[in-house]
Motif scaffolding. Structure first.
Motif, PDB file in Angstrom:
ATOM      1  N   LEU A   1      34.114  85.461  75.732  1.00  0.00           N
ATOM      2  CA  LEU A   1      33.862  84.030  75.870  1.00  0.00           C
ATOM      3  C   LEU A   1      33.702  83.345  74.623  1.00  0.00           C
ATOM      4  N   THR A   2      34.357  82.195  74.287  1.00  0.00           N
ATOM      5  CA  THR A   2      34.179  81.532  73.161  1.00  0.00           C
ATOM      6  C   THR A   2      34.460  80.003  73.327  1.00  0.00           C
ATOM      7  N   SER A   3      34.555  79.331  72.417  1.00  0.00           N
ATOM      8  CA  SER A   3      35.026  78.055  72.444  1.00  0.00           C
ATOM      9  C   SER A   3      36.406  77.532  72.868  1.00  0.00           C
ATOM     10  N   THR A   4      36.692  76.384  73.380  1.00  0.00           N
ATOM     11  CA  THR A   4      37.854  76.006  74.101  1.00  0.00           C
ATOM     12  C   THR A   4      39.160  76.160  73.024  1.00  0.00           C
ATOM     13  N   LEU A   5      39.207  75.586  72.184  1.00  0.00           N
ATOM     14  CA  LEU A   5      40.150  75.619  71.144  1.00  0.00           C
ATOM     15  C   LEU A   5      40.414  77.039  70.385  1.00  0.00           C
ATOM     16  N   SER A   6      39.446  77.923  70.352  1.00  0.00           N
ATOM     17  CA  SER A   6      39.391  79.045  69.695  1.00  0.00           C
ATOM     18  C   SER A   6      39.884  80.219  70.976  1.00  0.00           C
ATOM     19  N   ALA A   7      40.129  79.994  72.136  1.00  0.00           N
ATOM     20  CA  ALA A   7      40.378  80.831  73.131  1.00  0.00           C
ATOM     21  C   ALA A   7      41.691  81.727  72.846  1.00  0.00           C
ATOM     22  N   PHE A   8      42.514  80.910  72.268  1.00  0.00           N
ATOM     23  CA  PHE A   8      43.945  81.544  72.249  1.00  0.00           C
ATOM     24  C   PHE A   8      43.834  82.485  70.750  1.00  0.00           C
ATOM     25  N   ARG A   9      43.116  82.129  69.906  1.00  0.00           N
ATOM     26  CA  ARG A   9      43.075  83.090  68.801  1.00  0.00           C
ATOM     27  C   ARG A   9      42.213  84.334  69.170  1.00  0.00           C
TER      28      ARG A   9
ATOM     29  N   LEU B   1      49.718  93.872  78.441  1.00  0.00           N
ATOM     30  CA  LEU B   1      48.456  93.525  78.292  1.00  0.00           C
ATOM     31  C   LEU B   1      48.000  92.397  78.804  1.00  0.00           C
ATOM     32  N   ASN B   2      46.676  92.242  79.520  1.00  0.00           N
ATOM     33  CA  ASN B   2      46.299  90.895  80.201  1.00  0.00           C
ATOM     34  C   ASN B   2      44.851  90.736  79.578  1.00  0.00           C
ATOM     35  N   PRO B   3      44.600  90.138  78.239  1.00  0.00           N
ATOM     36  CA  PRO B   3      43.385  89.738  77.901  1.00  0.00           C
ATOM     37  C   PRO B   3      42.698  88.904  78.689  1.00  0.00           C
ATOM     38  N   VAL B   4      41.374  89.142  78.625  1.00  0.00           N
ATOM     39  CA  VAL B   4      40.547  88.058  79.637  1.00  0.00           C
ATOM     40  C   VAL B   4      39.468  87.401  78.809  1.00  0.00           C
ATOM     41  N   VAL B   5      39.942  86.017  78.619  1.00  0.00           N
ATOM     42  CA  VAL B   5      39.147  85.360  77.583  1.00  0.00           C
ATOM     43  C   VAL B   5      38.598  83.861  78.268  1.00  0.00           C
ATOM     44  N   GLY B   6      37.165  83.660  78.554  1.00  0.00           N
ATOM     45  CA  GLY B   6      36.824  82.596  79.131  1.00  0.00           C
ATOM     46  C   GLY B   6      36.418  81.528  77.903  1.00  0.00           C
ATOM     47  N   GLU B   7      36.115  80.448  78.152  1.00  0.00           N
ATOM     48  CA  GLU B   7      35.800  79.369  77.340  1.00  0.00           C
ATOM     49  C   GLU B   7      34.815  77.981  77.878  1.00  0.00           C
ATOM     50  N   CYS B   8      34.180  77.619  76.772  1.00  0.00           N
ATOM     51  CA  CYS B   8      33.576  76.179  77.138  1.00  0.00           C
ATOM     52  C   CYS B   8      33.729  75.379  76.086  1.00  0.00           C
ATOM     53  N   ASN B   9      33.645  73.948  76.275  1.00  0.00           N
ATOM     54  CA  ASN B   9      33.934  73.288  75.001  1.00  0.00           C
ATOM     55  C   ASN B   9      32.612  72.671  74.532  1.00  0.00           C
ATOM     56  N   ASP B  10      32.715  73.240  73.142  1.00  0.00           N
ATOM     57  CA  ASP B  10      31.397  73.187  72.470  1.00  0.00           C
ATOM     58  C   ASP B  10      31.476  71.708  71.453  1.00  0.00           C
TER      59      ASP B  10
ATOM     60  N   GLY C   1      26.933  76.621  70.556  1.00  0.00           N
ATOM     61  CA  GLY C   1      27.070  75.113  70.714  1.00  0.00           C
ATOM     62  C   GLY C   1      27.157  74.214  72.023  1.00  0.00           C
ATOM     63  N   THR C   2      26.646  75.022  73.025  1.00  0.00           N
ATOM     64  CA  THR C   2      26.740  74.544  74.345  1.00  0.00           C
ATOM     65  C   THR C   2      25.690  73.755  74.790  1.00  0.00           C
ATOM     66  N   THR C   3      25.764  72.970  75.743  1.00  0.00           N
ATOM     67  CA  THR C   3      24.774  72.012  76.461  1.00  0.00           C
ATOM     68  C   THR C   3      24.960  71.962  78.028  1.00  0.00           C
ATOM     69  N   ALA C   4      23.701  71.816  78.664  1.00  0.00           N
ATOM     70  CA  ALA C   4      24.040  71.881  79.997  1.00  0.00           C
ATOM     71  C   ALA C   4      22.660  70.939  80.614  1.00  0.00           C
ATOM     72  N   LEU C   5      23.210  70.085  81.809  1.00  0.00           N
ATOM     73  CA  LEU C   5      22.063  69.297  82.326  1.00  0.00           C
ATOM     74  C   LEU C   5      21.280  68.548  81.410  1.00  0.00           C
ATOM     75  N   GLY C   6      21.651  68.024  80.136  1.00  0.00           N
ATOM     76  CA  GLY C   6      20.905  67.348  79.410  1.00  0.00           C
ATOM     77  C   GLY C   6      20.343  68.055  78.182  1.00  0.00           C
ATOM     78  N   PHE C   7      20.336  69.214  78.297  1.00  0.00           N
ATOM     79  CA  PHE C   7      19.383  70.217  77.373  1.00  0.00           C
ATOM     80  C   PHE C   7      20.389  70.892  76.574  1.00  0.00           C
TER      81      PHE C   7
ATOM     82  N   GLY D   1      26.969  62.517  77.319  1.00  0.00           N
ATOM     83  CA  GLY D   1      27.105  63.876  77.944  1.00  0.00           C
ATOM     84  C   GLY D   1      27.787  64.814  77.017  1.00  0.00           C
ATOM     85  N   PRO D   2      27.995  65.977  77.659  1.00  0.00           N
ATOM     86  CA  PRO D   2      28.905  67.099  77.041  1.00  0.00           C
ATOM     87  C   PRO D   2      30.316  66.436  76.885  1.00  0.00           C
ATOM     88  N   GLU D   3      31.111  66.752  75.783  1.00  0.00           N
ATOM     89  CA  GLU D   3      32.612  66.578  75.718  1.00  0.00           C
ATOM     90  C   GLU D   3      33.205  66.931  77.045  1.00  0.00           C
ATOM     91  N   ALA D   4      32.805  67.970  77.663  1.00  0.00           N
ATOM     92  CA  ALA D   4      33.372  68.470  78.710  1.00  0.00           C
ATOM     93  C   ALA D   4      32.663  69.448  79.373  1.00  0.00           C
TER      94      ALA D   4
END
Length: 357
Positions: A108-116, A137-146, A184-190, A242-245
């Motif tokens: 798991l990482t930041s959105t624009l870092s997911a591909f690196r 090979l199928n790498p598994v990488v999830g992301e959130c926008n920080d 660097g993530t946020t949720a629900l105003g916190f 609010g959050p960037e996304a």
């Protein structure tokens, strides 16, 4: 400028002063017992590692590694995936949906870092004995926008950070809050981040464990014990933006004898559980659930299959654990100010308890 690699236990990035998890505050969710650490790592054979990047004031980011023992191209694990809202970059999604298996650790990482991060994961697996003969090979990488609290365009997460998270992954307690992919993530105003929880339950004549880990970064209004909780309700400033996304990655692991179709059903419940804490599931939200089993595909041990009618208790375990993991991510985080001056604060325990008891 400092750049910290966090491990647990970590002398560099300790638990925030006065921070307490939901269960420690009397805010346990549901009646099922937890594992010894109330964490994803309570599922046997699962390790978690973080690399945390903090270079004030511009960078608050990182990577989190979920490493099942023995997983590899020649030893895949059964898995299922579900997109509640697919505005995200979950690398590896389609092959998991098609074949019902994972063959690498989950990062798991930041959105624009997911591909690196995905490229670094491929290199790490190919160097290991389990990847020695791999030609696909199928790498598994999830992301959130920080991007609200970090300079996301700088793409700060590199190969060395990925390798550090993978190599430092361990069982036992899992660092939560503003660490790894949740820095660097946020949720629900916190201020949010990484949260985890687990449940134990009897199933098919044996005790099984379900563990979850969330990377929380979604919009909405927090609900705790049926009551809405805004920053103003607990004495914090109301965020100007609010959050960037909005997004949330939820990873579920279990040693229950489930096939890929049944694990997909667990992954759906992981996303549904976000509604309990007030998720808005907005247009820009990437809400993903990924569930995997620790029993290798084709393993002869254990029951041949579990009737769907016996899944209800597992569904409850996932719903409860995800709700508690999100609360942990909010309570255990650290106040953070981004490069644009936006600040998000963790959910403060004392005012919260005064509201919801």
């Amino acid at each position: 400028m400092p750049c910290w690699s966090c491990r647990h236990p970590s002398p560099v990035r300790p638990r925030p002063p006065l921070a307490r998890r939901a269960r420690e505050l009397g805010l346990a969710v549901g009646d099922l017992p937890t594992g010894p650490h109330d964490a994803l790592t309570d599922v046997p054979g699962i390790r978690v590692g973080h690399t945390t990047l903090i270079r004030p004031p511009r960078v608050h980011s990182g990577v989190t590694a979920i490493v099942p023992d023995g997983v590899g191209p020649a030893s895949p694990l059964p898995a299922g995936v579900f997109a509640g809202n697919g505005y995200g970059k979950l690398v590896g999604f389609t092959q998991i949906a098609e074949l019902g298996a994972i063959e690498t650790p989950i990062l798991l990482t930041s959105t624009l870092s997911a591909f690196r991060v995905a490229d670094a994961l491929v290199g790490w697996v190919l160097e290991r004995p389990e990847g020695a003969d791999a030609r696909s090979l199928n790498p598994v990488v999830g992301e959130c926008n920080d991007g609200l609290l970090s300079d996301i365009r700088s793409r700060p997460v590199g190969e060395e950070h990925v390798r550090a998270a993978l190599e430092s992954a361990s069982d036992g307690p899992v660092a939560e809050g503003s660490v790894g992919a949740g820095t660097g993530t946020t949720a629900l105003g916190f201020k949010a981040g990484i949260g985890t929880s687990s449940r134990r339950l009897p199933l098919a004549g044996q005790e099984v464990t379900v563990g979850v880990l969330v990377q929380a970064n979604f919009d909405g209004t927090l609900r705790v014990r049926g009551r809405t909780v805004t920053p103003a309700d607990v004495g914090l400033p109301t965020p100007d933006s609010g959050p960037e996304a909005g997004s949330c990655m939820v990873v579920v692991a279990t040693d229950a004898p489930l096939d890929a179709r049944q694990l997909t059903r667990l992954a759906r419940r992981a996303v549904y559980a976000l509604a309990r804490v007030g998720a808005a599931y907005g247009h820009g939200s990437g809400d993903y659930g990924l569930a995997f089993g620790t029993r290798p595909l084709g393993a002869p041990a254990g029951p041949a299959g579990l009737p769907d009618a016996e899944l209800d208790s597992l569904f409850i375990a996932v719903l409860d654990a995800v709700e508690e993991a999100v609360l942990n991510s909010l309570l255990m985080s650290t106040a953070t100010t981004g490069p644009g001056g936006d600040t998000r604060h963790p959910l403060p325990a004392a005012p919260l308890l005064a509201l919801v008891g």
